[in-house]
Design a protein around this motif. Structure first.
Motif, PDB file in Angstrom:
ATOM      1  N   ASN A  61      30.964 -20.687  -1.687  1.00 17.13           N
ATOM      2  CA  ASN A  61      30.882 -20.614  -0.199  1.00 17.13           C
ATOM      3  C   ASN A  61      30.270 -19.523   0.232  1.00 17.13           C
ATOM      4  OD1 ASN A  61      32.455 -18.296  -0.924  1.00 17.13           O
ATOM      5  ND2 ASN A  61      34.282 -18.871   0.436  1.00 17.13           N
ATOM      6  N   GLU A  62      29.967 -19.055   1.819  1.00 23.38           N
ATOM      7  CA  GLU A  62      29.242 -18.203   1.960  1.00 23.38           C
ATOM      8  C   GLU A  62      29.729 -16.811   1.702  1.00 23.38           C
ATOM      9  OE1 GLU A  62      26.050 -18.511   3.348  1.00 23.38           O
ATOM     10  OE2 GLU A  62      26.335 -20.485   3.026  1.00 23.38           O
ATOM     11  N   ARG A  63      30.596 -16.444   1.440  1.00 25.20           N
ATOM     12  CA  ARG A  63      31.478 -15.245   1.327  1.00 25.20           C
ATOM     13  C   ARG A  63      30.912 -14.987  -0.081  1.00 25.20           C
ATOM     14  NH1 ARG A  63      32.335 -10.176   2.352  1.00 25.20           N
ATOM     15  NH2 ARG A  63      34.002  -9.425   1.788  1.00 25.20           N
ATOM     16  N   ALA A  64      30.769 -15.745  -1.046  1.00 24.83           N
ATOM     17  CA  ALA A  64      30.316 -15.588  -2.493  1.00 24.83           C
ATOM     18  C   ALA A  64      28.632 -15.286  -2.333  1.00 24.83           C
ATOM     19  CB  ALA A  64      30.364 -16.890  -3.330  1.00 24.83           C
ATOM     20  N   VAL A  65      28.234 -15.949  -1.509  1.00 25.12           N
ATOM     21  CA  VAL A  65      26.728 -15.399  -1.500  1.00 25.12           C
ATOM     22  C   VAL A  65      26.583 -14.057  -0.966  1.00 25.12           C
ATOM     23  CG1 VAL A  65      24.528 -15.895  -0.007  1.00 25.12           C
ATOM     24  CG2 VAL A  65      25.837 -17.879  -0.995  1.00 25.12           C
ATOM     25  N   GLU A  66      27.418 -13.790  -0.132  1.00 27.91           N
ATOM     26  CA  GLU A  66      27.558 -12.269   0.661  1.00 27.91           C
ATOM     27  C   GLU A  66      27.709 -11.176  -0.533  1.00 27.91           C
ATOM     28  OE1 GLU A  66      30.023  -9.643   3.573  1.00 27.91           O
ATOM     29  OE2 GLU A  66      29.998 -12.082   3.907  1.00 27.91           O
ATOM     30  N   LEU A  67      28.553 -11.488  -1.348  1.00 26.41           N
ATOM     31  CA  LEU A  67      29.198 -10.499  -2.227  1.00 26.41           C
ATOM     32  C   LEU A  67      28.099 -10.644  -3.314  1.00 26.41           C
ATOM     33  CD1 LEU A  67      32.986 -10.960  -2.360  1.00 26.41           C
ATOM     34  CD2 LEU A  67      31.538  -9.489  -0.965  1.00 26.41           C
ATOM     35  N   TRP A  68      27.628 -11.672  -3.837  1.00 22.62           N
ATOM     36  CA  TRP A  68      26.580 -11.891  -4.954  1.00 22.62           C
ATOM     37  C   TRP A  68      25.190 -11.048  -4.478  1.00 22.62           C
ATOM     38  CZ3 TRP A  68      27.667 -17.488  -5.842  1.00 22.62           C
ATOM     39  CH2 TRP A  68      28.504 -17.887  -6.740  1.00 22.62           C
ATOM     40  N   GLY A  69      24.895 -10.942  -3.229  1.00 20.99           N
ATOM     41  CA  GLY A  69      23.805 -10.737  -2.695  1.00 20.99           C
ATOM     42  C   GLY A  69      22.487 -11.818  -3.098  1.00 20.99           C
ATOM     43  N   ARG A  70      22.814 -12.979  -3.345  1.00 24.29           N
ATOM     44  CA  ARG A  70      21.952 -13.895  -3.519  1.00 24.29           C
ATOM     45  C   ARG A  70      22.420 -15.374  -3.101  1.00 24.29           C
ATOM     46  NH1 ARG A  70      22.258 -15.917  -8.924  1.00 24.29           N
ATOM     47  NH2 ARG A  70      19.975 -16.339  -8.956  1.00 24.29           N
ATOM     48  N   ARG A  71      21.598 -16.334  -3.270  1.00 19.43           N
ATOM     49  CA  ARG A  71      21.872 -17.657  -3.266  1.00 19.43           C
ATOM     50  C   ARG A  71      21.605 -18.471  -4.309  1.00 19.43           C
ATOM     51  NH1 ARG A  71      23.952 -20.746   1.114  1.00 19.43           N
ATOM     52  NH2 ARG A  71      23.399 -19.041   2.476  1.00 19.43           N
ATOM     53  N   PRO A  72      22.445 -18.768  -5.286  1.00 22.18           N
ATOM     54  CA  PRO A  72      22.131 -19.391  -6.622  1.00 22.18           C
ATOM     55  C   PRO A  72      21.394 -20.861  -6.209  1.00 22.18           C
ATOM     56  CG  PRO A  72      24.051 -18.440  -6.732  1.00 22.18           C
ATOM     57  CD  PRO A  72      23.795 -18.244  -5.466  1.00 22.18           C
ATOM     58  N   GLU A  73      20.894 -21.743  -6.998  1.00 19.69           N
ATOM     59  CA  GLU A  73      20.596 -23.046  -6.638  1.00 19.69           C
ATOM     60  C   GLU A  73      21.547 -24.006  -7.429  1.00 19.69           C
ATOM     61  OE1 GLU A  73      17.026 -26.324  -7.252  1.00 19.69           O
ATOM     62  OE2 GLU A  73      16.555 -24.249  -7.417  1.00 19.69           O
TER      63      GLU A  73
END
Length: 254
Positions: A61-73
């Motif tokens: 989800n988008e919260r994971a993207v926020e905490l990771w600081g990146r958007r995996p494929e």
């Protein structure tokens, strides 16, 4: 097609299979998956899933993207077990993605509850996270994936460190205070005393701590009154009492 002995087409057979139930089931499953994704998308917690045994990311989800600081494929064979750039233990030791709790869940079904990890983003910033992982099982009980729900605990960890710092400062202050200080339990047993009190009365710590406070009071009615009033949750101010030192001398104290 149906043919006669000479190979001439004389008819055909059409087999019909009712796919209504299957299509309805597929549609219901898709609708359920969409509802689930909508719910996960608005959660304040970060959520992602991986498939077993490959470990590839299948959802985040988008919260994971926020905490990771990146958007995996999604589906990228190089994106395994976690979308974090780098991971660390709280003590500063690095964690390889293949050694993460997610990898253990995919291999053995091991659950994880409130495990502390440090997530490093591509820009070098770090956050403290609490991870909770559960394996995903199919109808036969075999592991087909795992889900990780994790939250940003950076402020919580900072507050814990600040509390520890202040507690340490308070303990140091009480231990080194120039006036005598002690703490007793509900039954009057001395649980702790600082250096000033030990030196003032002349006892060793073993001779003082762990003993009943009444043993060191000259006037038993006085200590009985003190303990009784404290049990009634009264506060005492400038209450005069007499304590017996190890050398037999008497000290009047407040």
């Amino acid at each position: 097609m149906l043919r006669d002995d000479q190979g001439t087409v004389i008819g055909a057979i059409n087999l019909l299979v009712d796919l209504t139930e299957r299509n309805e089931a597929n549609e219901a499953r898709r609708a359920s998956e969409e509802r689930c994704e909508r719910i996960l998308s608005v959660l304040p917690a970060a959520v992602y899933t991986c498939e077993a045994p490959s470990g590839r990311l299948t959802y985040f989800n988008e919260r994971a993207v926020e905490l990771w600081g990146r958007r995996p494929e999604l589906g990228d064979p190089e994106e395994k077990y976690c979308g974090s750039y780098k991971l660390w233990l709280p003590d500063g030791m690095p964690i390889a993605h293949r050694d993460t709790p997610m990898a253990a869940a995919l291999k053995t079904g091991q659950q994880t509850r409130n495990r502390d990890v440090v997530v490093e983003r591509p820009d070098g910033t770090r956050i403290s996270a609490l991870v909770n992982i559960d394996p995903i099982l199919d109808a036969r009980g075999e592991i087909v994936g795992a889900v990780n729900i994790f939250v940003d605990a950076t402020k919580l960890k900072e507050a814990e460190r600040e509390l520890q710092r202040r507690t340490s400062q308070l303990a140091t202050f009480l231990e080194t205070a120039a006036i005598g200080l002690h703490r007793v339990g509900p039954d009057g047993t001395i649980l702790w005393a600082n250096d000033a009190e030990i030196e003032m009365l002349g006892y060793s710590r073993d001779e003082y701590i762990g003993h009943h406070i009444a043993e060191f009071h000259v006037d038993q009615p006085t200590i009985a009154d003190i303990l009784d009033r404290l049990r009634r949750r009264e506060k005492l101010r400038d209450y005069e009492a007499r304590l017996r030192c190890k050398d037999g001398s008497i000290k009047t104290v407040h």
